[in-house]
Design an enzyme around this catalytic site. Structure first.
Site, mmCIF file in Angstrom:
data_model
loop_
_atom_site.group_PDB
_atom_site.id
_atom_site.type_symbol
_atom_site.label_atom_id
_atom_site.label_comp_id
_atom_site.label_asym_id
_atom_site.label_seq_id
_atom_site.Cartn_x
_atom_site.Cartn_y
_atom_site.Cartn_z
ATOM 1 N N ASP A 1 -18.073 -0.457 55.209
ATOM 2 C CA ASP A 1 -17.637 -1.810 54.919
ATOM 3 C C ASP A 1 -16.133 -1.881 55.085
ATOM 4 O O ASP A 1 -15.430 -0.945 54.708
ATOM 5 C CB ASP A 1 -17.991 -2.150 53.464
ATOM 6 C CG ASP A 1 -19.233 -2.996 53.408
ATOM 7 O OD1 ASP A 1 -19.461 -3.751 54.378
ATOM 8 O OD2 ASP A 1 -19.966 -2.902 52.413
ATOM 9 N N ASP B 1 -0.296 -19.943 41.991
ATOM 10 C CA ASP B 1 -1.515 -19.434 42.632
ATOM 11 C C ASP B 1 -1.768 -18.002 42.171
ATOM 12 O O ASP B 1 -1.021 -17.086 42.503
ATOM 13 C CB ASP B 1 -1.311 -19.497 44.148
ATOM 14 C CG ASP B 1 -2.547 -19.074 44.906
ATOM 15 O OD1 ASP B 1 -3.513 -18.615 44.246
ATOM 16 O OD2 ASP B 1 -2.543 -19.197 46.141
ATOM 17 N N GLU C 1 -3.767 -13.222 47.218
ATOM 18 C CA GLU C 1 -3.015 -13.686 48.388
ATOM 19 C C GLU C 1 -1.758 -14.440 47.922
ATOM 20 O O GLU C 1 -0.671 -14.222 48.438
ATOM 21 C CB GLU C 1 -3.863 -14.625 49.267
ATOM 22 C CG GLU C 1 -4.884 -13.926 50.126
ATOM 23 C CD GLU C 1 -6.231 -13.802 49.448
ATOM 24 O OE1 GLU C 1 -6.311 -14.114 48.233
ATOM 25 O OE2 GLU C 1 -7.201 -13.379 50.103
ATOM 26 N N PHE D 1 -6.505 -25.155 44.556
ATOM 27 C CA PHE D 1 -7.311 -25.076 45.773
ATOM 28 C C PHE D 1 -8.680 -25.684 45.514
ATOM 29 O O PHE D 1 -9.296 -25.445 44.478
ATOM 30 C CB PHE D 1 -7.464 -23.600 46.162
ATOM 31 C CG PHE D 1 -8.312 -23.383 47.377
ATOM 32 C CD1 PHE D 1 -7.736 -23.405 48.653
ATOM 33 C CD2 PHE D 1 -9.677 -23.155 47.262
ATOM 34 C CE1 PHE D 1 -8.516 -23.198 49.773
ATOM 35 C CE2 PHE D 1 -10.449 -22.952 48.385
ATOM 36 C CZ PHE D 1 -9.876 -22.972 49.636
ATOM 37 N N THR E 1 -10.401 -29.829 50.059
ATOM 38 C CA THR E 1 -9.085 -29.929 50.703
ATOM 39 C C THR E 1 -8.717 -28.645 51.440
ATOM 40 O O THR E 1 -7.979 -28.677 52.397
ATOM 41 C CB THR E 1 -7.999 -30.209 49.669
ATOM 42 O OG1 THR E 1 -7.980 -29.145 48.737
ATOM 43 C CG2 THR E 1 -8.245 -31.523 48.938
ATOM 44 N N MET F 1 -6.715 -26.443 50.549
ATOM 45 C CA MET F 1 -5.291 -26.133 50.419
ATOM 46 C C MET F 1 -4.891 -26.205 48.954
ATOM 47 O O MET F 1 -5.623 -26.708 48.117
ATOM 48 C CB MET F 1 -4.425 -27.072 51.265
ATOM 49 C CG MET F 1 -4.850 -28.526 51.222
ATOM 50 S SD MET F 1 -3.831 -29.533 52.289
ATOM 51 C CE MET F 1 -4.099 -31.117 51.538
ATOM 52 N N ASP G 1 -26.998 -4.880 50.292
ATOM 53 C CA ASP G 1 -26.904 -3.663 51.092
ATOM 54 C C ASP G 1 -28.172 -2.831 50.997
ATOM 55 O O ASP G 1 -28.371 -1.913 51.796
ATOM 56 C CB ASP G 1 -25.743 -2.774 50.606
ATOM 57 C CG ASP G 1 -24.388 -3.361 50.973
ATOM 58 O OD1 ASP G 1 -24.329 -4.069 51.990
ATOM 59 O OD2 ASP G 1 -23.419 -3.093 50.247
#
Lengths: 686, 573
Positions: free
Chosen positions: A308, A345, A349, A378, A382, A384, A526
């Site tokens: 993976d 956020d 990320e 988020f 949208t 975003m 899996d």
């Protein structure tokens, strides 16, 4: 407690030796010896010479071999059997010690069974598959099962040796719990999935104790070879009696038995089962639990490895690595907007963007409150997120998928520069994900989010390649991104936009081409692929379904552990192969020791065949028998540790082994027998 | 040893090397391909023969069906050859009026020719009529060789066929293989070869024996007969059964050094060529050349040893003041000399032929040891027609197994895994040989029925016993001589040894083919070791030598080896 992961018992631990000695005597029982035909022949030969000794004592014959000779040969023949038993006992002993430690953990706890909406206290062994139990902080989980309600942190160090607690929650891929582990916080309801005696812990104990050990296919094939050789030598030695009779050479029964025992492959025959047990044990030390020896052997043959992407090849999350301003936008402007858009956020990320701006552009994160900012989270609609500022002037900063931001900019009356499509295309080609940043109607630039390949992974793949194993990366990414990451990580191939069906199909295609496939996995989806793969390694953190489907469980949940598993599999075969070669090669010297000794009395002219210049016929036979017995003891460490595997390519490996164990196997006994002969002469035993 | 002697040996080997590829390619074409020569003429013959065998549809057979056909055909052959010998006095072409052959001898001979052994307990000229020689023996010389080729093809197909998704169970058709090998390989080659032999002075007539008077005035009977037609297939089919008792030492069988060279070449031609054919079947001719190389190494080592031994003068003669410059000439024809006799001995025993042009009994002890060892290696040094290939392929299975373990992979050959079942069958195959050779030798060494046939005492007598059973079990058929084998005991035990050495080895070989043919093929990678390199060839040679040497070293050390040391000390037998 001493988990399997803890310190490896030193090779010949004193505490293990004593029970092993007792065991090697116990294994003299014909029922035990008969399981190993090669050693059974030695056992029967020892019995025969013992009878001869008794006969010589009771009614001495003038033409018989000297009693001292017959007695010594008999003793060393018994030692040969004992040494082989000892090797097996030592290998088993190490497993038993671990099993003992595991068993201590299987305390009989009281379980809180949940039945028809109320709780009742029952002893853990009374739990059956399908029962539900309640576990709260401080409780030991009474059996293997699946969390059906709640979330808890669990201490699994007893099983994995890993001290950090893990989270177990209902639903999803983190729902499996193991009996004997301890709940540290919160409360969960667990549905028991194994009957007593059938739990993970029980199986683990069974495996390390060798109770569940069956001969692997390759071991069976080797056994046949050894039995065949034994029969051939039995023929050669038995027919030697009439041939000698014809030639007028008197052969003592002791000498014929000595010749036979020296010729049959006792070295490998005596060590074979120890090698197998030690192999499983080595794997366990690496914290991998193999459900069968067959799986370990298959691992040595793996041609294709499916991995993976996320968590195995790359770090779990994508990270921002670069900011690309659009023409006419200053870098500082973009960096500031990116930072503002990401401050609230909490996704990995988002945090990586803040970190990038801080590290690369030396901008400290500002307090959102100071700007009277409102965070725009988020949403799937949208696609975003960002924030709206009031002070010093109203601004709407957004970041998100490129097409979403373009739509947003258009709605604000702006236009997207031509440069945008080019830049985002470039990022996609490099395996990254572009995030666009806009301030109102102005499109400022692009953030490059990138999958970060784990350090050292490329070298590991190179090692696989040297072994002849092809690595295939499995990912849900689009083909373009997947190709870029595959290139960076150095895998041989990839499967992009993978679905469970596509994985299964890939495994079947590979197998259809005759390849052996290994894969690692943890999720319930899996499971079919794990079951289909020849070697399926389930992560211990994975679901019960995944663990059931695979044939190995990695207690450390480290997907690249397969490398070690493959090496252990190969080592297992190599150790058997090299010791077989060594054993057979030894016969040349033994012939030159024993045959002239047998015939020299009648044909003194064949003295030149006594190339070692052994002092007397009796000393020659005795030296060969002693060498044959001692070599078993000397090779026990090699049998337990295994021959070292080097990823050299098959031909180089074969050349090395042939030189070391083939040519070496011819030479070593010449030296060894001569040395023993000299020593025997020195102490006056022959 | 002389330069001329070595040149003869090297010239011979160069010729073998030269025919291997073209003949191997031809064999591949007619045995595995679809187009065969002269379809107008031979096509109808082919179809007629197959209809007779009940295989007009050429349906492929499983290994069980293949083995059953082989066994049924062989049983039928034994019965026919036995019957013809027993009734030869009633049949035509018997100018000497020879009587019926006795039951034990007829059994022994029937088995011997069916098993491609051609052990002869009889002397041809005084026992068998021309009819028996031509119809019973020559026919068997063809079809027993063809059957050997069939088994080799079946095993080769087992390793080389690539099974489809449903697997594969069949190995070809026994009747088609025997027919192709006979009609397109053995018959045409023998036709040309026999004409060549006639041109060199080999007899081919039905005349009664003629009487002559020698220079000394003694009267001598000169045996006649259709020799050339039988001589050709005798060597080409690695049969070895001579028309006359003296075999290829007889001037009517092997008149000139030229025929001697061609006879040796014809012995090796098909076994050598089959290695190339095998390479073609495997789709990689290097696989075939590797087998050829292993065989060549063993062969050249054997020739060198026997030539070196025979080039030495007999120590007893030297001691008596007799200088024998030419080496040990006892029992050798002056037409050929030491080198060509030593070479012939090595060739005929390496290749399971059994024709002889010199008396192996009269070789020096070490010179006599080599032919015996050649056979005891399992007749894989080129070996019998077909038998050499399937024999060495079984040794390959053992080598691959050991090598596979040493590189840490489940052993595989040509991409197919070698597992417990194949090991079991391979060990069974390997066990048969010592079982019959050593078992019967031990028996004969102590039973009065065995020992009473010996002409020599001591280790040399033991060599005679060991040689006889080795030759029988290995389906070689050459004799050490010095042993009167035409007694009920020897005829029956040797007959059993020949049957065991042929069919108890062929059946496991076919069973290996059956279990390999359906196996999936794993493509080669860096983890698989190549089975065509020098390293593997060396390993294969070592495995063959070690399995052979370890099995027979004790017995050999009591016979030729001890005799060698005793001869050095002046003690002769």
């Amino acid at each position: 407690m001493s988990s399997p992961a803890s310190k490896p018992a030193s090779l010949l631990d004193a505490s293990l030796l004593k029970p092993a000695l007792v065991d090697s005597l116990r294994k003299l029982h014909p029922r035990d010896v008969a399981r190993n035909p090669v050693m059974f022949v030695v056992w029967a030969g020892s019995l025969l010479t013992t009878v001869l000794v008794v006969k010589d004592v009771v009614s001495p014959r003038p033409d018989a071999a000297p009693l001292g000779f017959t007695v010594q040969v008999t003793l060393w023949l018994w030692f040969t059997v004992l040494f082989a038993n000892f090797a097996e006992a030592v290998a088993e002993g190490r497993g038993k010690a671990q099993a003992g430690a595991l068993r201590k953990m299987r305390k009989d706890t009281t379980a809180r069974r949940w039945k028809d909406g109320r709780e009742e206290r029952v002893p853990a062994p009374d739990l059956r598959k399908g029962d539900e139990v309640i576990c709260e902080a401080g409780d030991l989980i009474p059996g293997d099962g699946e969390v059906v309600e709640g979330i808890a942190s669990v201490d699994e160090s007893a099983i994995t040796g890993e001290s950090a607690p893990v989270i177990r929650e209902s639903g999803g891929d983190r729902s499996a719990v193991t009996g004997g582990t301890k709940v540290l916080s919160d409360r969960i309801r667990v549905r028991i999935s194994a009957n007593p005696g059938d739990s993970f812990l029980d199986r683990m104990i069974g495996l390390v104790e060798g109770a569940a050990r069956q001969k692997t296919p390759n071991e069976v094939a080797l056994h046949i070879l050894l039995v065949g050789l034994t029969l051939i030598f039995l023929l050669a030695c038995v027919t030697l009696v009439p041939l000698a009779l014809y030639s007028g050479v008197p052969l003592s029964g002791t000498a014929v038995v000595a010749l036979l025992v020296c010729l049959i492959p006792t070295t490998i025959g005596g060590l074979l089962s120890a090698i197998g047990i030690a192999g499983m044990d080595r794997l366990l030390r690496k914290n991998v639990l193999a459900m069968s020896g067959r799986a370990v052997e298959a691992a040595g043959d793996v041609d294709t490895l499916l991995l993976d992407k996320t968590g195995t090849i790359t770090l779990g999350n994508r990270m921002a690595t670069e900011l690309l301003p659009m023409p006419g936008v200053r870098m500082e402007e973009l960096a500031e907007a990116a930072q503002l858009a990401s401050l609230a956020d909490e996704t990995p990320e988002g945090r990586s963007i803040v970190t990038l701006v801080k590290d690369a552009y030396k901008m400290r994160p500002r307090e959102l409150q100071a700007h009277h900012a409102t965070f725009v989270p988020f949403t799937a609609q949208t696609r975003m997120s960002g924030c709206d500022l009031v002070d010093p002037k109203p601004r709407s900063i957004r970041k998100g998928a490129v097409d979403a931001i373009v739509t947003y900019v258009h709605s604000q009356g702006g236009t997207a520069p031509e440069e945008l499509a080019h830049a985002s295309g470039r990022i996609g080609d490099a395996g990254g994900t572009p995030l666009a940043v806009a301030d109102g109607a102005r499109l400022l630039g692009i953030i490059h989010l990138k999958d970060v390949v784990k350090g050292g992974i490329k070298e590991r793949f190179d090692r696989f390649r040297a072994m002849g194993i092809r690595t295939v990366m499995i990912t849900g990414d689009n083909p373009r991104t997947a190709a870029a990451i595959a290139r960076e990580a150095g895998v041989d191939d990839f499967l992009a936009e993978a679905t469970p069906e596509a994985k299964l199909a890939l495994i079947r295609t590979e197998q259809g081409r005759g390849k052996l496939v290994a894969m690692t996995g943890d999720g319930t989806n899996d499971a079919p692929a794990l079951a289909q793969a020849d070697v399926g390694v389930a992560m211990n953190t994975g679901t019960q379904a995944a663990k059931e489907a695979g044939n190995m469980v990695d207690l450390d949940s480290n997907p690249t552990k397969l490398l070690e598993v493959v090496e252990v599999g190969k080592q297992l075969l190599m150790t058997r192969g090299t010791l077989t070669t060594f054993s057979i090669a030894n016969d040349v010297a033994k012939y030159f020791a024993i045959l002239p000794a047998l015939f020299m009395g009648v044909f003194p002219q064949i003295a030149p065949l006594n190339v070692m210049g052994l002092s007397s016929p009796f000393s020659a036979v005795l030296s060969a028998v002693i060498f044959n017995a001692l070599i078993i003891i000397l090779l026990i460490p090699l049998a337990l540790k295994g021959v070292r595997y080097r990823p050299l390519g098959a031909e180089a490996l074969l050349r090395r082994s042939l030189l070391l164990y083939g040519v070496g196997g011819v030479i070593v006994p010449f030296v060894g027998i001569k040395v023993i002969d000299v020593l025997l002469g020195a102490v006056g035993l022959a | 040893m002389s330069f001329i002697g070595w040149s003869q040996i090297l010239l011979f080997f160069a010729l073998v090397l030269a025919v291997t590829k073209p003949l191997g390619a031809y064999l591949f074409r007619v045995l595995e391909g679809d187009t065969r020569p002269l379809p107008r003429v031979l096509g109808p013959v082919e179809r007629l023969l197959l209809r007779l065998c009940g295989s007009a549809d050429r349906r492929e057979q499983t290994w069980v069906a293949y083995a059953s056909s082989l066994l049924a055909f062989s049983l039928f052959s034994v019965l026919i050859v036995y019957g013809l010998q027993r009734a030869q006095h009633l049949l035509p072409l018997n100018p000497q009026g020879l009587g019926a052959v006795g039951p034990e001898l007829a059994f022994n001979t029937a088995v011997s020719f069916t098993a491609n052994t051609n052990w002869q307990s009889y002397a041809g000229e005084s026992t068998l009529s021309y009819f028996t020689q031509m119809v019973a023996l020559a026919w068997q010389n063809f079809v027993s060789a063809a059957a050997g080729i069939g088994v080799a093809l079946a095993l080769a197909r087992g390793f080389t066929r690539r099974p489809g998704p449903d697997g594969q169970k069949t190995l070809g058709n026994f009747w088609v293989d025997v027919m192709n090998a006979t009609l397109y390989v053995l018959l045409p080659l023998c036709l040309v070869y026999a004409l060549f032999l006639v041109s060199q002075g080999v007899l081919q007539n039905f005349a009664p024996y003629s009487q002559g008077v020698t220079l000394e005035g003694a009267s001598q009977t000169l045996a006649q007969g259709p020799v050339a037609s039988q001589e050709a297939i005798k060597t080409l089919g690695t049969n070895g059964g001579g028309f006359f008792n003296a075999n290829s030492a007889h001037p009517f069988e092997n008149p000139t050094p030229f025929t001697n060279l061609v006879q040796m070449l014809s012995i090796f031609a098909i076994p050598a060529a089959l290695t190339y054919t095998y390479g073609k079947m495997a789709g990689d001719t290097r696989q075939g050349w590797a087998l050829f190389a292993a065989m060549s190494v063993l062969f050249l080592a054997g020739v060198a040893a026997v030539y070196a031994a025979e080039a030495q003068a007999n120590p007893a003669l030297s001691a008596a003041g007799q200088v024998a410059q030419a080496g040990n000439m006892e029992g050798k024809e002056v037409r050929y000399g030491v080198a060509a006799s030593a070479l012939f001995a090595a060739v005929t025993t390496a290749a399971s032929c059994g024709a002889v042009n010199a008396m192996h009994d009269s070789f020096t002890p070490l010179g006599g040891l080599v032919p015996m060892v050649n056979m005891q290696l399992g007749e894989v040094v080129f070996g019998g027609v077909g038998a050499g290939l399937y024999g060495i392929l079984v040794m390959v299975v053992l080598s691959v197994f050991i090598a596979g373990l040493m590189v840490g992979r489940t052993p595989e050959y040509l991409g197919k895994k070698i597992e417990a079942r194949e090991m079991k069958l391979a060990m069974l195959y390997v066990l048969v040989f010592p079982l019959f050779t050593l078992g019967f030798s031990g028996l004969a060494a102590v039973l009065p029925q065995g020992v009473s046939s010996l002409n020599n005492a001591g280790p040399h007598g033991l060599s005679e016993i060991l040689y006889a059973y080795t030759s029988g079990t290995a389906n070689n058929g050459s004799a050490f001589a010095g042993l009167n084998a035409n007694t009920p005991f020897w005829n029956v035990t040797l007959g059993v040894a020949m049957l065991g050495g042929r069919f108890l080895m062929m059946v496991p070989a076919l069973a290996i083919a059956g279990s390999m043919v359906g196996k999936k093929v794993v493509p080669a990678g860096p983890g698989t070791f190549p089975t065509h390199g020098v390293l593997f060839t060396g390993l294969l040679v070592s495995v063959i030598v070690i399995v052979g040497a370890l099995t027979f070293f004790p017995a050999l050390s009591l016979s030729p080896i001890v005799e060698h040391f005793l001869a050095g000390a002046g003690k002769l037998y």
